[in-house]
Design a protein around this motif. Structure first.
Motif, PDB file in Angstrom:
ATOM      1  N   UNK A 150      44.584  28.882 -19.417  1.00 27.92           N
ATOM      2  CA  UNK A 150      43.112  28.550 -19.266  1.00 27.92           C
ATOM      3  C   UNK A 150      42.583  28.232 -17.873  1.00 27.92           C
ATOM      4  N   UNK A 151      41.264  28.732 -17.778  1.00 32.81           N
ATOM      5  CA  UNK A 151      40.747  28.630 -16.531  1.00 32.81           C
ATOM      6  C   UNK A 151      40.441  27.289 -16.163  1.00 32.81           C
ATOM      7  N   UNK A 152      40.550  27.184 -14.651  1.00 33.93           N
ATOM      8  CA  UNK A 152      40.063  26.017 -14.065  1.00 33.93           C
ATOM      9  C   UNK A 152      38.843  25.797 -13.439  1.00 33.93           C
ATOM     10  N   UNK A 153      37.865  25.243 -13.926  1.00 34.56           N
ATOM     11  CA  UNK A 153      36.221  25.258 -13.377  1.00 34.56           C
ATOM     12  C   UNK A 153      35.998  24.312 -12.520  1.00 34.56           C
ATOM     13  N   UNK A 154      36.731  23.187 -12.560  1.00 33.55           N
ATOM     14  CA  UNK A 154      36.273  22.035 -11.350  1.00 33.55           C
ATOM     15  C   UNK A 154      37.556  21.376 -11.142  1.00 33.55           C
ATOM     16  N   UNK A 155      37.623  20.939  -9.830  1.00 31.76           N
ATOM     17  CA  UNK A 155      38.897  20.155  -9.127  1.00 31.76           C
ATOM     18  C   UNK A 155      38.276  18.871  -8.643  1.00 31.76           C
TER      19      UNK A 155
ATOM     20  N   UNK B  40      46.143  27.888  -6.723  1.00 34.30           N
ATOM     21  CA  UNK B  40      45.786  27.946  -8.025  1.00 34.30           C
ATOM     22  C   UNK B  40      45.133  29.147  -8.494  1.00 34.30           C
ATOM     23  N   UNK B  41      44.497  29.975  -7.459  1.00 33.91           N
ATOM     24  CA  UNK B  41      43.626  31.204  -7.938  1.00 33.91           C
ATOM     25  C   UNK B  41      42.332  30.684  -8.433  1.00 33.91           C
ATOM     26  N   UNK B  42      41.910  29.496  -8.127  1.00 37.33           N
ATOM     27  CA  UNK B  42      40.588  29.019  -8.825  1.00 37.33           C
ATOM     28  C   UNK B  42      39.538  28.810  -7.506  1.00 37.33           C
ATOM     29  N   UNK B  43      39.439  29.922  -6.762  1.00 27.87           N
ATOM     30  CA  UNK B  43      38.560  29.970  -5.509  1.00 27.87           C
ATOM     31  C   UNK B  43      36.993  29.526  -5.887  1.00 27.87           C
ATOM     32  N   UNK B  44      36.687  29.928  -7.119  1.00 30.45           N
ATOM     33  CA  UNK B  44      35.190  29.555  -7.475  1.00 30.45           C
ATOM     34  C   UNK B  44      35.255  28.348  -8.098  1.00 30.45           C
ATOM     35  N   UNK B  45      35.987  27.480  -8.242  1.00 23.81           N
ATOM     36  CA  UNK B  45      36.132  25.890  -8.998  1.00 23.81           C
ATOM     37  C   UNK B  45      35.389  25.158  -8.047  1.00 23.81           C
ATOM     38  N   UNK B  46      34.439  24.378  -8.852  1.00 28.82           N
ATOM     39  CA  UNK B  46      33.770  23.163  -7.958  1.00 28.82           C
ATOM     40  C   UNK B  46      34.716  22.076  -7.609  1.00 28.82           C
ATOM     41  N   UNK B  47      34.510  21.673  -6.624  1.00 35.60           N
ATOM     42  CA  UNK B  47      35.451  20.619  -5.895  1.00 35.60           C
ATOM     43  C   UNK B  47      34.570  19.259  -5.527  1.00 35.60           C
ATOM     44  N   UNK B  48      35.104  18.325  -5.961  1.00 34.17           N
ATOM     45  CA  UNK B  48      34.458  17.143  -5.689  1.00 34.17           C
ATOM     46  C   UNK B  48      35.452  15.987  -5.563  1.00 34.17           C
TER      47      UNK B  48
ATOM     48  N   UNK C 176      38.435  22.260 -18.665  1.00 29.76           N
ATOM     49  CA  UNK C 176      38.682  23.167 -17.414  1.00 29.76           C
ATOM     50  C   UNK C 176      38.663  22.292 -16.020  1.00 29.76           C
ATOM     51  N   UNK C 177      38.781  21.029 -16.228  1.00 20.42           N
ATOM     52  CA  UNK C 177      38.694  20.163 -15.046  1.00 20.42           C
ATOM     53  C   UNK C 177      40.055  19.606 -14.844  1.00 20.42           C
ATOM     54  N   UNK C 178      40.495  19.670 -13.447  1.00 19.86           N
ATOM     55  CA  UNK C 178      41.961  18.981 -13.264  1.00 19.86           C
ATOM     56  C   UNK C 178      41.641  17.890 -11.986  1.00 19.86           C
ATOM     57  N   UNK C 179      42.561  17.032 -11.904  1.00 19.43           N
ATOM     58  CA  UNK C 179      42.320  16.252 -10.878  1.00 19.43           C
ATOM     59  C   UNK C 179      43.470  16.098 -10.139  1.00 19.43           C
ATOM     60  N   UNK C 180      43.489  16.298  -8.661  1.00 10.98           N
ATOM     61  CA  UNK C 180      44.586  16.437  -7.733  1.00 10.98           C
ATOM     62  C   UNK C 180      44.665  15.099  -7.110  1.00 10.98           C
ATOM     63  N   UNK C 181      45.866  14.228  -7.389  1.00 15.07           N
ATOM     64  CA  UNK C 181      46.130  12.813  -7.083  1.00 15.07           C
ATOM     65  C   UNK C 181      46.877  12.658  -5.772  1.00 15.07           C
TER      66      UNK C 181
END
Length: 491
Positions: free
Chosen positions: A217-222, A286-294, A177-182
């Motif tokens: 699949x849902x994205x839970x963290x970015x 992405x439509x993942x407004x609730x995802x944790x961002x770090x 559920x985690x993706x990384x924006x590079x």
């Protein structure tokens, strides 16, 4: 009879001659004459022998018998030695003959004395011959303001090339559920479908690719990875008000719209968290407004879920020059340093930009580079260096034609659109140049297609006690140089 046989008359002594003369008185005159002739002839022979045979005192009579009469010794006439004539000293000649030089009579001194120029420096060069026609403090290294973007652009074209594009990508994270924006350093990336940057990549397109790769699949963290750029995000010598006034963003490898609050405006307030703003824009797309961002780093070898690319460097260079975009220029400077292997911080530019410019055959000794945009007072570039660089640009050496085609045109485009009016309007359309402005200086540097057909390159700095009216004074002296052409005097 004598026991000696009588001698031949020609061999007898003078006594014999006179005895015969008494017996033959009628022959006296003839005999005397003959005797005189013989004596004279004998003397001549003796003299000749003395001259012709050194040490030979004997002589022969005409019949070959030895003479019994010793004639006087005749010494040769001494030859006088000529008095030597003094040779005049040779006049000194020059080692080489100097070529004829034109006498130039057209002066811009009056325009240069305009008080609105503050502390004035200038250089004008014949772009074809390389000759500096005008030099007023042209060798002094000073702040350039936004003319620095020309150096940054030339360096980027030398190292990156005109076709280089910057990639922004998304990879799989270390947990489900985690993706990384590079971020790859593309500050032109659009948060939506478009922004002020021509040909910019879209965050909407990137998010669509990621969603497709995840198959629903849902994205839970970015995780936001901006490690491509290191060090401080704000150059220490910059005035922080440039951020809030909307002239520049912090320099980060991950941001959208140049961190403008209004993506469609060239001047727009910037935030103090460009990386976080980019993460929010991605989550929204992405439509993942609730995802944790770090913030963090992408796992090594992670699968790529999507990627987009910027416009080519040639497009970004011309845009940065036309609008004088500080953030875009800083991006180009940092990418150049990274590609060159100098580093990824502000400090890397001191070596990377001069090294790139040296590839054009320019002497970069003395250059001081602390940023890519020219916002700093600590930069040091001389007007003579700029007029030399612009001669290369005018000749379209290497990829420098990109700059020649992208500069603002006097009275027509970019930051020169509203300038060169009134008495300076004759130079409108004939000057292509980069403008510069910071609190402590106004600058103008570029190419003049002069009235007489000569191509001139120039750099004029108005520093220290200056104001907005300095721009008109810079236009006036540039227009004066346009009228002078190759007849420009250095007086």
């Amino acid at each position: 009879m004598s026991e000696h046989a009588p001698t031949h008359p020609s061999k007898a002594g003078l006594g014999g001659v006179f005895a015969r003369a008494r017996r033959h008185s009628g022959a006296l005159v003839i005999a005397a004459a003959a005797t005189g002739v013989a004596i004279l002839a004998g003397g001549a022979l003796v003299a000749g022998a003395a001259v012709g045979a050194s040490g030979d005192s004997s002589a022969a009579l005409s019949d070959g018998s030895p003479s019994q009469v010793a004639g006087p010794t005749v010494s040769p006439t001494p030859t006088s030695t000529p008095t030597p004539t003094a040779t005049p000293a040779a006049r000194p000649l020059p080692a080489s003959v100097l070529a004829a030089q034109p006498v130039r009579t057209c002066s811009i001194a009056e325009a240069a004395s305009d008080g609105r120029l503050g502390t004035f420096q200038g250089s004008v060069r014949n772009a074809t011959t390389g000759e500096i026609l005008y030099d007023h403090g042209g060798g002094t290294y000073s702040r350039t303001a936004s003319v620095m973007k020309v150096l940054t652009s030339a360096a980027a074209l030398a190292v990156l090339g005109p076709d280089y594009r910057v990639t922004t990508k998304v990879v799989a994270g270390s947990t489900p559920g985690q993706v990384v924006l590079v971020g790859g350093g593309d500050i032109t990336l659009s948060s939506g479908s478009s922004n002020i940057y021509p040909g910019s990549a879209s965050m909407t397109d990137l998010a669509s690719q990621v969603a497709s790769s995840l198959g629903g699949a849902a994205v839970t963290s970015i995780v936001l990875d901006s490690s491509a750029f290191g060090g401080d995000a704000w150059q220490a010598s910059w005035n922080r008000k440039e951020l809030f006034d909307g002239w520049s963003s912090e320099v980060t490898a991950l941001q959208v719209d140049g961190d403008r609050a209004d993506p469609s405006s060239s001047q727009s307030a910037r935030s103090e968290d460009p990386i976080g703003r980019a993460g929010a824009a991605f989550a929204s797309a992405l439509g993942a407004g609730g995802a944790a961002i770090s913030q963090g780093a992408a796992p090594a070898g992670a699968a790529v879920l999507g990627q987009v690319q910027s416009a080519p460097v040639s497009t970004m260079v011309q845009d940065a020059l036309l609008r004088s975009d500080n953030t875009e220029a800083e991006m180009l400077a940092r990418l150049t340093a990274i590609a060159q292997g100098s580093g990824n911080t502000f400090g890397a530019l001191a070596a990377s930009t001069p090294a790139a410019l040296a590839t054009y055959g320019l002497d970069t000794t003395g250059l001081v580079i602390v940023d890519g945009s020219g916002l700093s007072d600590d930069n040091g570039v001389s007007p003579n260096f700029l007029s030399a660089l612009f001669a290369k640009i005018a000749a379209r050496e290497g990829n420098l034609g990109v700059i020649a085609d992208g500069l603002p045109v006097a009275g027509e485009s970019g930051t020169l659109a509203g300038r060169f009016t009134g008495s300076n309007s004759d130079a409108a359309g004939r000057v292509i140049a980069k403008t510069g402005w910071i609190d402590t200086g106004y600058t103008l540097s570029g190419i003049i297609n002069a009235a007489d057909g000569t191509i001139l390159t120039f750099a004029f700095f108005a520093l220290d006690n200056v104001s907005d009216s300095s721009k008109q004074a810079l236009d006036t002296i540039t227009a004066a140089a346009y009228r002078c052409g190759n007849n420009l005097s250095n007086l």
